[in-house]
Motif scaffolding. Structure first.
Motif, PDB file in Angstrom:
ATOM      1  N   ALA A  56      -8.691  -7.253   4.925  1.00 30.29           N
ATOM      2  CA  ALA A  56      -8.825  -5.949   4.781  1.00 30.29           C
ATOM      3  C   ALA A  56     -10.165  -5.420   4.445  1.00 30.29           C
ATOM      4  O   ALA A  56     -10.415  -4.506   4.813  1.00 30.29           O
ATOM      5  N   LEU A  64      -8.428  -1.902   8.209  1.00 35.14           N
ATOM      6  CA  LEU A  64      -7.733  -0.774   8.656  1.00 35.14           C
ATOM      7  C   LEU A  64      -8.366  -0.171  10.017  1.00 35.14           C
ATOM      8  O   LEU A  64      -7.591   0.374  11.001  1.00 35.14           O
ATOM      9  N   PHE A  83      -2.216  -8.371   6.983  1.00 34.78           N
ATOM     10  CA  PHE A  83      -3.350  -8.167   6.256  1.00 34.78           C
ATOM     11  C   PHE A  83      -3.616  -9.500   5.230  1.00 34.78           C
ATOM     12  O   PHE A  83      -2.366  -9.561   4.478  1.00 34.78           O
ATOM     13  N   THR A  85      -5.587  -9.707   1.624  1.00 36.49           N
ATOM     14  CA  THR A  85      -6.533  -9.017   0.641  1.00 36.49           C
ATOM     15  C   THR A  85      -6.485  -9.566  -0.792  1.00 36.49           C
ATOM     16  O   THR A  85      -5.555 -10.114  -1.231  1.00 36.49           O
ATOM     17  N   TYR A  96      -1.407  -0.345   4.119  1.00 40.27           N
ATOM     18  CA  TYR A  96      -1.798  -1.327   5.236  1.00 40.27           C
ATOM     19  C   TYR A  96      -0.178  -1.388   5.960  1.00 40.27           C
ATOM     20  O   TYR A  96      -0.257  -1.268   7.338  1.00 40.27           O
ATOM     21  N   ALA A 101       0.883  -2.733   9.701  1.00 43.74           N
ATOM     22  CA  ALA A 101       0.809  -4.154   9.474  1.00 43.74           C
ATOM     23  C   ALA A 101       2.463  -4.507   9.115  1.00 43.74           C
ATOM     24  O   ALA A 101       3.308  -3.637   8.630  1.00 43.74           O
ATOM     25  N   VAL A 104       1.621  -8.120   3.963  1.00 43.12           N
ATOM     26  CA  VAL A 104       0.276  -8.307   3.164  1.00 43.12           C
ATOM     27  C   VAL A 104       0.340  -9.601   2.379  1.00 43.12           C
ATOM     28  O   VAL A 104       1.292  -9.897   1.684  1.00 43.12           O
TER      29      VAL A 104
END
Length: 135
Positions: A56, A64, A83, A85, A96, A101, A104
């Motif tokens: 990220a 992004l 993602f 992060t 996200y 996405a 995450v």
């Protein structure tokens, strides 16, 4: 269909090494690693992944922005993006997901189970009629 080809975009070399060990050595995936968004945009011209694992927060082009640019390429519009992060506030996670996405993953992540986790996300993506998955 089994997941095989993954594009990993991460500016931190130590994380790229860990992910490569987890996904190539432990799980047997074909992995293309990039150190930033611009490199990812170049790589997808010749390496078409089945899943993109995207950091990220990166200098220059963040995750992004990278996702937005990837989606402009016709052959990348339907590739699931996950993602990774360290900043996992619910509002950011939702940002996200809203950007397209499918999941995450929080850093630090469990390297031993990363391959299985990505395979599970990928299979859920394939099985979902609207191609939308959230972990």
């Amino acid at each position: 269909m089994q997941l095989d080809k993954i594009l990993h975009v991460e500016d931190d070399e130590s994380i790229r090494v860990i992910v490569e060990m987890a996904l190539v050595d432990l799980s047997g995936f074909t992995l293309m690693s990039c150190d930033g968004g611009q490199a990812a945009l170049t790589q997808v011209e010749t390496f078409t992944p089945e899943l993109i694992l995207l950091d990220a927060m990166m200098p220059g082009m963040d995750g992004l922005q990278t996702l937005i640019e990837l989606r402009k390429k016709p052959h990348c519009q339907h590739i699931p993006v996950v993602f990774m992060t360290a900043r996992i506030q619910q509002a950011e996670k939702q940002q996200y997901l809203d950007a397209g996405a499918v999941a995450v993953i929080e850093k630090p992540f469990d390297a031993m189970s990363l391959g299985d986790r990505l395979e599970t996300i990928y299979q859920a993506y394939l099985a979902s009629p609207d191609r939308n998955v959230t972990e």
